[in-house]
Design a protein around this motif. Structure first.
Motif, PDB file in Angstrom:
ATOM      1  N   LYS A  23      -0.184   8.444  -6.585  1.00 45.32           N
ATOM      2  CA  LYS A  23      -0.889   7.871  -5.455  1.00 45.32           C
ATOM      3  C   LYS A  23      -1.636   6.643  -5.966  1.00 45.32           C
ATOM      4  O   LYS A  23      -2.649   6.767  -6.631  1.00 45.32           O
ATOM      5  CB  LYS A  23      -1.831   8.900  -4.857  1.00 45.32           C
ATOM      6  CG  LYS A  23      -1.095  10.066  -4.251  1.00 45.32           C
ATOM      7  CD  LYS A  23      -2.046  11.171  -3.865  1.00 45.32           C
ATOM      8  CE  LYS A  23      -1.381  12.316  -3.182  1.00 45.32           C
ATOM      9  NZ  LYS A  23      -0.184  12.822  -3.731  1.00 45.32           N
ATOM     10  N   ASN A  36      -1.140   6.365  -0.107  1.00 43.31           N
ATOM     11  CA  ASN A  36      -0.088   5.730   0.697  1.00 43.31           C
ATOM     12  C   ASN A  36       1.092   6.640   0.835  1.00 43.31           C
ATOM     13  O   ASN A  36       1.327   7.536   0.146  1.00 43.31           O
ATOM     14  CB  ASN A  36       0.341   4.418   0.058  1.00 43.31           C
ATOM     15  CG  ASN A  36       0.644   4.553  -1.418  1.00 43.31           C
ATOM     16  OD1 ASN A  36       0.345   5.561  -2.034  1.00 43.31           O
ATOM     17  ND2 ASN A  36       1.219   3.531  -1.975  1.00 43.31           N
ATOM     18  N   ARG A  62       3.244  -1.373  -2.062  1.00 40.28           N
ATOM     19  CA  ARG A  62       3.090  -0.655  -0.797  1.00 40.28           C
ATOM     20  C   ARG A  62       1.740   0.054  -0.702  1.00 40.28           C
ATOM     21  O   ARG A  62       1.498   0.798   0.242  1.00 40.28           O
ATOM     22  CB  ARG A  62       4.206   0.369  -0.661  1.00 40.28           C
ATOM     23  CG  ARG A  62       5.574  -0.247  -0.526  1.00 40.28           C
ATOM     24  CD  ARG A  62       6.669   0.784  -0.717  1.00 40.28           C
ATOM     25  NE  ARG A  62       7.988   0.265  -0.451  1.00 40.28           N
ATOM     26  CZ  ARG A  62       8.652  -0.559  -1.253  1.00 40.28           C
ATOM     27  NH1 ARG A  62       8.116  -0.957  -2.373  1.00 40.28           N
ATOM     28  NH2 ARG A  62       9.851  -0.997  -0.932  1.00 40.28           N
ATOM     29  N   ALA A  63       0.882  -0.131  -1.691  1.00 39.98           N
ATOM     30  CA  ALA A  63      -0.380   0.597  -1.763  1.00 39.98           C
ATOM     31  C   ALA A  63      -1.386   0.057  -0.750  1.00 39.98           C
ATOM     32  O   ALA A  63      -1.326  -1.088  -0.317  1.00 39.98           O
ATOM     33  CB  ALA A  63      -0.967   0.491  -3.169  1.00 39.98           C
ATOM     34  N   ILE A  64      -2.308   0.921  -0.422  1.00 37.07           N
ATOM     35  CA  ILE A  64      -3.397   0.541   0.457  1.00 37.07           C
ATOM     36  C   ILE A  64      -4.393  -0.269  -0.350  1.00 37.07           C
ATOM     37  O   ILE A  64      -4.729   0.072  -1.478  1.00 37.07           O
ATOM     38  CB  ILE A  64      -4.045   1.805   1.047  1.00 37.07           C
ATOM     39  CG1 ILE A  64      -3.035   2.517   1.942  1.00 37.07           C
ATOM     40  CG2 ILE A  64      -5.303   1.449   1.808  1.00 37.07           C
ATOM     41  CD1 ILE A  64      -3.496   3.854   2.433  1.00 37.07           C
ATOM     42  N   HIS A  65      -4.892  -1.324   0.243  1.00 41.92           N
ATOM     43  CA  HIS A  65      -5.834  -2.198  -0.457  1.00 41.92           C
ATOM     44  C   HIS A  65      -7.227  -1.567  -0.482  1.00 41.92           C
ATOM     45  O   HIS A  65      -7.724  -1.082   0.519  1.00 41.92           O
ATOM     46  CB  HIS A  65      -5.913  -3.554   0.240  1.00 41.92           C
ATOM     47  CG  HIS A  65      -6.938  -4.449  -0.344  1.00 41.92           C
ATOM     48  ND1 HIS A  65      -6.721  -5.102  -1.537  1.00 41.92           N
ATOM     49  CD2 HIS A  65      -8.176  -4.777   0.055  1.00 41.92           C
ATOM     50  CE1 HIS A  65      -7.794  -5.816  -1.827  1.00 41.92           C
ATOM     51  NE2 HIS A  65      -8.685  -5.639  -0.868  1.00 41.92           N
ATOM     52  N   LEU A  66      -7.793  -1.595  -1.638  1.00 37.17           N
ATOM     53  CA  LEU A  66      -9.187  -1.194  -1.821  1.00 37.17           C
ATOM     54  C   LEU A  66      -9.898  -2.320  -2.545  1.00 37.17           C
ATOM     55  O   LEU A  66      -9.303  -2.995  -3.384  1.00 37.17           O
ATOM     56  CB  LEU A  66      -9.303   0.060  -2.692  1.00 37.17           C
ATOM     57  CG  LEU A  66      -8.921   1.392  -2.089  1.00 37.17           C
ATOM     58  CD1 LEU A  66      -9.080   2.492  -3.122  1.00 37.17           C
ATOM     59  CD2 LEU A  66      -9.765   1.708  -0.892  1.00 37.17           C
ATOM     60  N   LEU A 125      -7.554   6.236  -1.201  1.00 33.46           N
ATOM     61  CA  LEU A 125      -6.734   6.119  -0.001  1.00 33.46           C
ATOM     62  C   LEU A 125      -5.305   6.227  -0.457  1.00 33.46           C
ATOM     63  O   LEU A 125      -4.857   5.454  -1.280  1.00 33.46           O
ATOM     64  CB  LEU A 125      -6.984   4.782   0.693  1.00 33.46           C
ATOM     65  CG  LEU A 125      -8.418   4.520   1.119  1.00 33.46           C
ATOM     66  CD1 LEU A 125      -8.567   3.124   1.645  1.00 33.46           C
ATOM     67  CD2 LEU A 125      -8.839   5.520   2.171  1.00 33.46           C
ATOM     68  N   ASN A 147      -3.606   3.016  -5.649  1.00 33.01           N
ATOM     69  CA  ASN A 147      -4.439   2.099  -4.874  1.00 33.01           C
ATOM     70  C   ASN A 147      -4.453   0.780  -5.616  1.00 33.01           C
ATOM     71  O   ASN A 147      -4.468   0.756  -6.846  1.00 33.01           O
ATOM     72  CB  ASN A 147      -5.858   2.619  -4.724  1.00 33.01           C
ATOM     73  CG  ASN A 147      -5.930   3.861  -3.858  1.00 33.01           C
ATOM     74  OD1 ASN A 147      -6.745   4.718  -4.104  1.00 33.01           O
ATOM     75  ND2 ASN A 147      -5.087   3.987  -2.859  1.00 33.01           N
TER      76      ASN A 147
END
Length: 174
Positions: free
Chosen positions: A82, A174, A156-160, A172, A84
């Motif tokens: 996972k 993805n 494709r990761a969620i931006h933090l 978070l 980020n």
């Protein structure tokens, strides 16, 4: 010749220790740069190459099978990470994982085993090449895991918003 062999085995031990140290960001869940993420698999590949070169048993078919299996398992584990990412600062972070650190620790144990059995105990090798194949498996595992996480999962990761060396305290997925 003996001194070159000894120096290469000591270098492999040192590089394996550096590989284990460099993967600490996965255990501490801290954000690291893309280059820091690449250090561990790069060192692991160098260590495996050294162990294959100094291996008294040259079993190429075993080595190829170990590399292929390591690539497949590493890619599968890379898919389960996972990830980020902070796209602006080029930082990546994963929740606590142990498989990469475990592989790096096993690689260090293999280099220590090669050094002790070859130089301290002066044991005769069975010339099976199992130790070199295991090192190749672990290096391929770490490399494939990195490649999939970096080039497939991270884009494709969620931006933090992250700061280098810190854990933002949230994940978070993805």
């Amino acid at each position: 010749m003996k001194s070159v062999l000894l120096a290469s085995q000591l270098a492999a031990v040192l590089l394996a220790a550096l590989a284990l140290w460099s993967i600490r960001h996965e255990i501490t869940e801290k954000a690291t740069t893309l280059l820091e993420w690449a250090v561990t698999p790069a060192l692991a590949v160098v260590v495996a190459a050294v162990l294959l070169i100094v291996s008294p048993g040259k079993r190429f078919e075993l080595w190829v099978a170990a590399i292929i299996i390591g690539l497949l398992l590493g890619a599968a584990m890379g898919m389960t990470l996972k990830v980020n990412q902070d796209f602006a600062n080029k930082l990546i972070r994963v929740p606590r994982t142990w498989d990469g650190a475990g592989a790096a620790a096993l690689l260090l144990l293999l280099t220590l085993a090669r050094f002790v059995t070859s130089n301290v105990m002066t044991r005769q090798s069975g010339k099976f090449g199992v130790l070199g194949a295991t090192a190749a498996f672990l290096a391929a595992y770490l490399a494939a895991r990195y490649i999939v996480a970096r080039f497939y999962k991270a884009p494709r990761a969620i931006h933090l918003d992250m700061n280098r060396g810190y854990n933002p305290g949230r994940t978070l997925v993805n």
